[in-house]
Enzyme design. Structure first.
Site, PDB file in Angstrom:
ATOM      1  N   HIS A   1       0.841  -1.208   0.000  1.00  0.00           N
ATOM      2  CA  HIS A   1       0.000   0.000   0.000  1.00  0.00           C
ATOM      3  C   HIS A   1       0.874   1.255   0.000  1.00  0.00           C
ATOM      4  CE1 HIS A   1      -4.073   1.765   1.354  1.00  0.00           C
ATOM      5  NE2 HIS A   1      -3.328   2.736   0.859  1.00  0.00           N
TER       6      HIS A   1
ATOM      7  N   HIS B   1       1.528   5.162  -2.218  1.00  0.00           N
ATOM      8  CA  HIS B   1       1.078   6.119  -3.233  1.00  0.00           C
ATOM      9  C   HIS B   1       2.351   6.791  -3.755  1.00  0.00           C
ATOM     10  CE1 HIS B   1      -3.216   5.968  -1.771  1.00  0.00           C
ATOM     11  NE2 HIS B   1      -2.594   5.637  -0.645  1.00  0.00           N
TER      12      HIS B   1
ATOM     13  N   ARG C   1       2.724   8.658  -6.251  1.00  0.00           N
ATOM     14  CA  ARG C   1       2.473   9.988  -6.865  1.00  0.00           C
ATOM     15  C   ARG C   1       3.053  10.033  -8.282  1.00  0.00           C
ATOM     16  NH1 ARG C   1      -1.355  10.640  -3.033  1.00  0.00           N
ATOM     17  NH2 ARG C   1      -0.607  11.454  -1.060  1.00  0.00           N
TER      18      ARG C   1
ATOM     19  N   ASN D   1      -5.183   6.036  -6.953  1.00  0.00           N
ATOM     20  CA  ASN D   1      -5.817   7.365  -6.823  1.00  0.00           C
ATOM     21  C   ASN D   1      -4.845   8.458  -7.257  1.00  0.00           C
ATOM     22  OD1 ASN D   1      -4.142   7.091  -4.579  1.00  0.00           O
ATOM     23  ND2 ASN D   1      -5.469   8.279  -3.239  1.00  0.00           N
TER      24      ASN D   1
ATOM     25  N   GLU E   1      -7.042   0.840  -3.743  1.00  0.00           N
ATOM     26  CA  GLU E   1      -8.019   0.808  -2.717  1.00  0.00           C
ATOM     27  C   GLU E   1      -9.352   1.363  -3.225  1.00  0.00           C
ATOM     28  OE1 GLU E   1      -7.342   3.742   0.570  1.00  0.00           O
ATOM     29  OE2 GLU E   1      -5.363   3.983  -0.355  1.00  0.00           O
TER      30      GLU E   1
ATOM     31  N   HIS F   1     -10.795   0.739   1.422  1.00  0.00           N
ATOM     32  CA  HIS F   1     -10.619   1.810   2.420  1.00  0.00           C
ATOM     33  C   HIS F   1     -11.992   1.993   3.067  1.00  0.00           C
ATOM     34  CE1 HIS F   1      -9.001   5.992   3.599  1.00  0.00           C
ATOM     35  NE2 HIS F   1     -10.224   5.902   4.107  1.00  0.00           N
TER      36      HIS F   1
ATOM     37  N   HIS G   1      -5.388  -0.569   6.007  1.00  0.00           N
ATOM     38  CA  HIS G   1      -5.123   0.323   7.156  1.00  0.00           C
ATOM     39  C   HIS G   1      -6.198   0.359   8.237  1.00  0.00           C
ATOM     40  CE1 HIS G   1      -7.566   2.917   4.629  1.00  0.00           C
ATOM     41  NE2 HIS G   1      -6.588   3.243   3.832  1.00  0.00           N
TER      42      HIS G   1
ATOM     43  N   ASP H   1       0.989   2.619   3.740  1.00  0.00           N
ATOM     44  CA  ASP H   1       0.119   3.689   3.218  1.00  0.00           C
ATOM     45  C   ASP H   1       0.939   4.973   3.015  1.00  0.00           C
ATOM     46  OD1 ASP H   1      -2.017   5.098   2.243  1.00  0.00           O
ATOM     47  OD2 ASP H   1      -3.104   5.203   4.134  1.00  0.00           O
TER      48      ASP H   1
ATOM     49  N   HIS I   1       2.704  14.312   1.113  1.00  0.00           N
ATOM     50  CA  HIS I   1       2.326  15.636   0.625  1.00  0.00           C
ATOM     51  C   HIS I   1       3.482  16.568   0.980  1.00  0.00           C
ATOM     52  CE1 HIS I   1      -1.840  14.347   0.007  1.00  0.00           C
ATOM     53  NE2 HIS I   1      -1.787  13.793   1.199  1.00  0.00           N
TER      54      HIS I   1
HETATM   55  O1  DOR Z   1      -4.586   9.870   4.337  1.00  0.00           O
HETATM   56  C1  DOR Z   1      -4.738   9.367   3.232  1.00  0.00           C
HETATM   57  N1  DOR Z   1      -4.082   9.842   2.154  1.00  0.00           N
HETATM   58  N2  DOR Z   1      -5.574   8.347   3.094  1.00  0.00           N
HETATM   59  C2  DOR Z   1      -5.912   7.858   1.880  1.00  0.00           C
HETATM   60  O2  DOR Z   1      -6.695   6.949   1.806  1.00  0.00           O
HETATM   61  C3  DOR Z   1      -5.372   8.481   0.651  1.00  0.00           C
HETATM   62  C4  DOR Z   1      -4.083   9.123   0.937  1.00  0.00           C
HETATM   63  C5  DOR Z   1      -3.547   9.981  -0.189  1.00  0.00           C
HETATM   64  O3  DOR Z   1      -3.514   9.493  -1.332  1.00  0.00           O
HETATM   65  O4  DOR Z   1      -3.140  11.107   0.077  1.00  0.00           O
HETATM   66 ZN    ZN Z   2      -6.721   4.494   2.175  1.00  0.00          ZN
END
Ligand code: DOR
Ligand code: ZN
Length: 419
Positions: free
Chosen positions: A55, A57, A59, A89, A140, A174, A219, A282, A286
């Protein structure tokens, strides 16, 4: 025969010491060593199979200011993770085979370790097309809105579940319930997305899914949710090691979905350790600039791929958890759930390893490799790997990447172009 690599004096889970001989990325022999192009002496290290973080991301694309495949996977490797599974996502979200293939190309060009890519789950997505294009799993799937993910209605969830079930795919969920106004503090955020709501959402999913469907709950942040889950259970290092009281009320860096809970809930999650199948980070970075806004509008998500195994290794060294359970939950279970060849100590295993020293250090974000440059785990105790081997190649040593070893792991529905 000359092998590519020999790991000498590896302490095996059985307690025996042996040399592991590797060629073409695969374990060939466990016992006495043969001649090899490269030898690493593992005396003084704990040798773990490379972790599969199912899991993350990563980016990239228009979100490359937060992270990209290069920085995200260097960060993974520096934390002993040798395969990452990217969430769909992205911007735009992955809903077609063309977008999925472009995402895989982006990763092939930049990633430095193994990777897989999941398919986005919304009613209009071409789920069958993405499955055949090599998606690893689905989701997710957002049962509640989150950063870059819109929550699906009950009807929509039911409909996508039956399509994924017909394909034989794994659905990752999720699960949350969201209520009230935009939260102004971390405690508000916990109340707006309460643990009880997460457990209810988990139960609701079981009612909506066709019998026998393969479900994986991402999560889960409370003991009640873990107990309610029918399917495999994932927990994160941030819900295990952090509670919201450890931060100032308005600290947007600790804003994440599901939210950090209170200390009692955090401790109760540890009591479910046996039932937790998978630890995944996860990793959802950012930038600090994006986080430096009023709490109400701050994005949710924190980085964590590099600190996941290092935090768990402290718990291993302090004998709070067994080494075997850490290996199981960070490497063997996720590989088995996803159908990725397992990394390990038997002939035929994938030769991905990380070597951890004895002795604990502290997390210092200036030494981490993620692009965002901050960590919510700053100052916590950790044990970082000194060497990381990917498919028999010494990919990382003493803080530096030596060689990029990208490899795409397609899902079980993959129809390669020549088929
Ligand atoms: O806190 C989160 N940020 N939860 C998620 O499910 C998505 C993730 C994100 O992609 O920033
Ligand atoms: Zn999530």
């Amino acid at each position: 025969m000359t092998a590519d690599l020999v790991l000498r004096n590896v302490l095996l889970p059985t307690g025996r010491r042996a040399d592991i001989t590797v060629s073409d990325g695969i374990v060939r022999h466990v016992g006495a060593a043969v001649r090899a192009d490269e030898t690493i002496d593992c005396t003084g290290y704990t040798c773990l199979p490379g972790a599969v973080d199912m899991h993350v991301h990563m980016r990239g694309g228009v979100q490359a200011e937060k992270e990209d495949w290069r920085t995200g996977t260097v960060s993974a490797v520096a934390g002993g993770v040798t395969v990452v599974v990217d969430q769909p996502n992205t911007v735009p979200s992955l809903t077609t085979p063309e977008l999925l293939r472009a995402r895989i190309r982006e990763a092939e060009e930049q990633a430095v370790c193994g990777f897989a890519v999941n398919a986005g789950v919304v009613p209009e997505a071409d789920l069958a097309g993405m499955w055949e294009a090599g998606a690893m799993a689905f989701g997710e799937t957002f049962a509640a809105p989150s950063s870059y993910g819109e929550g699906l209605s009950t009807g929509a969830l039911k409909e996508v579940f039956s399509r994924i079930h017909a394909l034989g795919g794994l659905t990752t969920i999720h699960a949350e319930e969201v209520s009230g106004r935009a939260p102004a503090t971390l405690a508000d955020h916990d109340r707006a997305r309460p643990g009880e709501g997460e457990a209810r959402a988990v139960e609701e999913i079981a009612r909506l899914a066709p019998p026998g469907m393969r479900l994986h709950f991402c999560h889960l942040s409370t003991a009640a949710s873990v107990r309610a889950a029918h399917g495999t259970v994932e927990a994160t290092p941030h819900h295990l090691f952090l509670s919201h009281g450890m931060f100032e009320d308005g600290d947007t860096r600790a804003r994440v979905n599901p939210p950090l809970r209170d200390e009692e809930t955090r401790r109760a999650l540890w009591s479910c350790w046996e039932r937790i199948d998978v630890i995944a980070s996860d990793h959802a970075p950012h930038t600090l600039r994006e986080k430096k806004v009023p709490f109400e509008t701050a994005p949710s998500g924190i980085p964590g791929v590099e600190t996941m195994v290092p935090l768990l290794m402290v718990a291993v060294q302090k004998r709070q958890i067994t080494l075997a359970s850490a290996i199981e939950k960070t490497s063997w279970r996720p590989a088995a759930i996803l159908g990725i060849p397992r990394a390990g100590f038997e002939p035929g295993d994938r030769a991905d390893y990380a070597l951890y020293p004895d002795g604990i250090t502290r997390i210092d974000s200036s030494c981490l490799h993620a692009k965002c440059g901050w960590s919510p785990f700053e100052g916590l105790e950790a044990v970082f790997p000194q060497e990381v081997i990917i498919r028999g190649v010494r990919a990382y040593a003493h803080g530096d990447l030596r060689e990029a070893c990208p490899a795409w792991y397609p899902g079980q529905g993959y129809l390669s172009p020549q088929n």
